[in-house]
Design a protein around this motif. Structure first.
Motif, PDB file in Angstrom:
ATOM      1  N   ARG A   1     -17.136 -11.093 -15.888  1.00  0.00           N
ATOM      2  CA  ARG A   1     -15.787 -11.307 -16.140  1.00  0.00           C
ATOM      3  C   ARG A   1     -15.060 -10.889 -14.942  1.00  0.00           C
ATOM      4  N   PRO A   2     -14.415 -11.634 -14.479  1.00  0.00           N
ATOM      5  CA  PRO A   2     -13.840 -10.991 -12.864  1.00  0.00           C
ATOM      6  C   PRO A   2     -12.294 -10.831 -13.478  1.00  0.00           C
ATOM      7  N   VAL A   3     -11.768  -9.854 -12.549  1.00  0.00           N
ATOM      8  CA  VAL A   3     -10.619  -9.312 -12.894  1.00  0.00           C
ATOM      9  C   VAL A   3      -9.867  -9.736 -11.415  1.00  0.00           C
ATOM     10  N   ARG A   4      -9.163 -10.976 -11.404  1.00  0.00           N
ATOM     11  CA  ARG A   4      -8.739 -11.773 -10.017  1.00  0.00           C
ATOM     12  C   ARG A   4      -7.390 -11.045  -9.838  1.00  0.00           C
ATOM     13  N   PHE A   5      -7.273 -10.515  -8.553  1.00  0.00           N
ATOM     14  CA  PHE A   5      -6.117 -10.250  -7.766  1.00  0.00           C
ATOM     15  C   PHE A   5      -5.581 -11.495  -7.072  1.00  0.00           C
ATOM     16  N   ARG A   6      -4.412 -11.117  -6.336  1.00  0.00           N
ATOM     17  CA  ARG A   6      -3.814 -12.276  -5.547  1.00  0.00           C
ATOM     18  C   ARG A   6      -3.666 -13.279  -6.702  1.00  0.00           C
ATOM     19  N   THR A   7      -3.175 -13.138  -7.923  1.00  0.00           N
ATOM     20  CA  THR A   7      -2.734 -14.199  -8.823  1.00  0.00           C
ATOM     21  C   THR A   7      -1.540 -13.855  -9.332  1.00  0.00           C
ATOM     22  N   PRO A   8      -0.783 -14.589 -10.050  1.00  0.00           N
ATOM     23  CA  PRO A   8       0.677 -14.391 -10.806  1.00  0.00           C
ATOM     24  C   PRO A   8       0.288 -12.982 -11.720  1.00  0.00           C
ATOM     25  N   GLU A   9      -0.929 -12.958 -12.289  1.00  0.00           N
ATOM     26  CA  GLU A   9      -0.919 -11.640 -13.168  1.00  0.00           C
ATOM     27  C   GLU A   9      -1.222 -10.282 -12.240  1.00  0.00           C
ATOM     28  N   LEU A  10      -1.924 -10.458 -11.270  1.00  0.00           N
ATOM     29  CA  LEU A  10      -1.904  -9.321 -10.425  1.00  0.00           C
ATOM     30  C   LEU A  10      -1.631  -9.694  -8.820  1.00  0.00           C
ATOM     31  N   PRO A  11      -0.682  -9.906  -8.449  1.00  0.00           N
ATOM     32  CA  PRO A  11      -0.092 -10.362  -7.256  1.00  0.00           C
ATOM     33  C   PRO A  11      -0.167  -9.437  -6.009  1.00  0.00           C
ATOM     34  N   PHE A  12      -1.376  -8.914  -5.931  1.00  0.00           N
ATOM     35  CA  PHE A  12      -1.630  -7.749  -4.995  1.00  0.00           C
ATOM     36  C   PHE A  12      -2.969  -7.893  -4.508  1.00  0.00           C
ATOM     37  N   PRO A  13      -3.421  -7.329  -3.599  1.00  0.00           N
ATOM     38  CA  PRO A  13      -4.978  -7.371  -3.228  1.00  0.00           C
ATOM     39  C   PRO A  13      -5.786  -6.353  -4.195  1.00  0.00           C
ATOM     40  N   VAL A  14      -6.985  -6.582  -4.126  1.00  0.00           N
ATOM     41  CA  VAL A  14      -7.911  -5.682  -4.858  1.00  0.00           C
ATOM     42  C   VAL A  14      -7.662  -4.264  -4.517  1.00  0.00           C
ATOM     43  N   CYS A  15      -7.747  -3.206  -5.441  1.00  0.00           N
ATOM     44  CA  CYS A  15      -7.405  -1.704  -5.030  1.00  0.00           C
ATOM     45  C   CYS A  15      -8.812  -1.081  -4.484  1.00  0.00           C
ATOM     46  N   GLY A  16      -8.575  -0.569  -3.462  1.00  0.00           N
ATOM     47  CA  GLY A  16      -9.634   0.158  -3.000  1.00  0.00           C
ATOM     48  C   GLY A  16      -9.801   1.792  -2.933  1.00  0.00           C
ATOM     49  N   MET A  17     -10.831   2.144  -3.179  1.00  0.00           N
ATOM     50  CA  MET A  17     -10.973   3.651  -3.311  1.00  0.00           C
ATOM     51  C   MET A  17     -10.918   4.501  -2.115  1.00  0.00           C
ATOM     52  N   SER A  18     -11.065   3.865  -1.005  1.00  0.00           N
ATOM     53  CA  SER A  18     -10.932   4.492   0.207  1.00  0.00           C
ATOM     54  C   SER A  18      -9.445   3.934   0.880  1.00  0.00           C
ATOM     55  N   ASP A  19      -9.010   4.711   1.621  1.00  0.00           N
ATOM     56  CA  ASP A  19      -7.537   4.113   2.345  1.00  0.00           C
ATOM     57  C   ASP A  19      -7.823   3.092   3.220  1.00  0.00           C
ATOM     58  N   GLN A  20      -8.991   3.085   3.878  1.00  0.00           N
ATOM     59  CA  GLN A  20      -9.307   1.900   4.747  1.00  0.00           C
ATOM     60  C   GLN A  20     -10.792   1.284   3.975  1.00  0.00           C
ATOM     61  N   MET A  21     -10.405  -0.011   3.710  1.00  0.00           N
ATOM     62  CA  MET A  21     -11.539  -0.694   3.050  1.00  0.00           C
ATOM     63  C   MET A  21     -11.966  -1.918   4.273  1.00  0.00           C
ATOM     64  N   PRO A  22     -12.960  -2.388   4.191  1.00  0.00           N
ATOM     65  CA  PRO A  22     -13.437  -3.420   4.891  1.00  0.00           C
ATOM     66  C   PRO A  22     -12.827  -4.831   4.578  1.00  0.00           C
ATOM     67  N   TYR A  23     -12.003  -4.793   3.591  1.00  0.00           N
ATOM     68  CA  TYR A  23     -11.364  -5.939   3.312  1.00  0.00           C
ATOM     69  C   TYR A  23      -9.748  -5.523   3.206  1.00  0.00           C
ATOM     70  N   GLU A  24      -8.882  -6.447   3.152  1.00  0.00           N
ATOM     71  CA  GLU A  24      -7.570  -6.091   2.881  1.00  0.00           C
ATOM     72  C   GLU A  24      -7.405  -5.653   1.218  1.00  0.00           C
ATOM     73  N   ALA A  25      -6.942  -4.323   1.159  1.00  0.00           N
ATOM     74  CA  ALA A  25      -6.811  -3.834  -0.138  1.00  0.00           C
ATOM     75  C   ALA A  25      -5.583  -2.882  -0.540  1.00  0.00           C
ATOM     76  N   THR A  26      -5.148  -3.052  -1.606  1.00  0.00           N
ATOM     77  CA  THR A  26      -4.318  -1.972  -2.054  1.00  0.00           C
ATOM     78  C   THR A  26      -4.403  -0.574  -2.246  1.00  0.00           C
ATOM     79  N   ARG A  27      -3.953   0.315  -1.505  1.00  0.00           N
ATOM     80  CA  ARG A  27      -4.269   1.743  -1.788  1.00  0.00           C
ATOM     81  C   ARG A  27      -3.826   1.953  -3.061  1.00  0.00           C
ATOM     82  N   TYR A  28      -4.435   2.779  -3.909  1.00  0.00           N
ATOM     83  CA  TYR A  28      -3.955   3.327  -5.079  1.00  0.00           C
ATOM     84  C   TYR A  28      -2.668   4.208  -4.968  1.00  0.00           C
ATOM     85  N   ARG A  29      -2.378   4.927  -3.760  1.00  0.00           N
ATOM     86  CA  ARG A  29      -1.234   5.660  -3.885  1.00  0.00           C
ATOM     87  C   ARG A  29      -0.016   4.897  -3.430  1.00  0.00           C
TER      88      ARG A  29
END
Length: 186
Positions: free
Chosen positions: A55-83
């Motif tokens: 059951r994927p939760v897809r980011f960069r879609t109309p429902e979630l128009p931002f990159p996947v959130c990352g638990m670290s401030d620097q991820m190995p892929y483009e990510a949204t920082r929680y802060r």
């Protein structure tokens, strides 16, 4: 046993993502029925063992128009920082994970729920699964969390959804085992 595994991150990137993928593989090869709820970008493809429900939760879609959130401030892929998340982004995140978890529970109610990172998705999961169990008259499944330490680091760095996280899920999961961090989460 039916096991629901949840992570807000990509299940095939980063150390904790690889850990999630290997946990799913191990459960599946041991004969358990496994469903994975995970955050991925719209174009991502995930490779899972045959028979594992996804059951994927897809980011960069109309429902979630931002990159996947990352638990670290620097991820190995483009990510949204929680802060950096706005209240609207948090609400969209919570709604999307709630919906995916409900769909997974509708398909097959879990015996065990395993959340990776004691953070926002974990708190959504605890509330959602508890609500579904009570509405159906089911026993609450065991909800367990795996702390990868980046979740505790996030709690210490900023106050994003702190009360929601502490009251809704991470606190309950930690208190079950009387972990030493439970009293420090507030």
């Amino acid at each position: 046993m039916n096991i629901l595994v949840i992570t807000a991150q990509k299940p095939d990137s980063t150390g904790s993502g690889v850990y999630v993928a290997e946990t799913v593989r191990a459960f599946s090869s041991a004969g358990h029925e496994v469903t994975l709820v995970a955050g991925i970008d719209a174009a991502d493809e995930v490779s899972l063992p045959e028979g594992v429900a996804f059951r994927p939760v897809r980011f960069r879609t109309p429902e979630l128009p931002f990159p996947v959130c990352g638990m670290s401030d620097q991820m190995p892929y483009e990510a949204t920082r929680y802060r950096d998340m706005t209240p609207e982004m948090c609400e969209r995140f919570k709604h999307a994970f709630d919906q995916a978890i409900r769909e997974a529970c509708e398909e097959k109610f879990p015996d065990v729920v395993l959340c990776h990172h004691l953070y926002l998705a974990c708190s959504v999961a605890v509330r959602c699964v508890r609500e579904i169990a009570e509405a159906r008259g089911f026993a609450r499944p065991s909800v367990r969390g795996i702390c990868h330490s980046t979740d505790l680091r996030q709690m210490g760095k900023h106050s994003l959804e702190r009360e929601f996280i502490v009251e809704g899920g991470a606190h309950d999961v930690l208190l079950k085992d009387k972990a030493p961090y439970a009293s420090n989460m507030r």
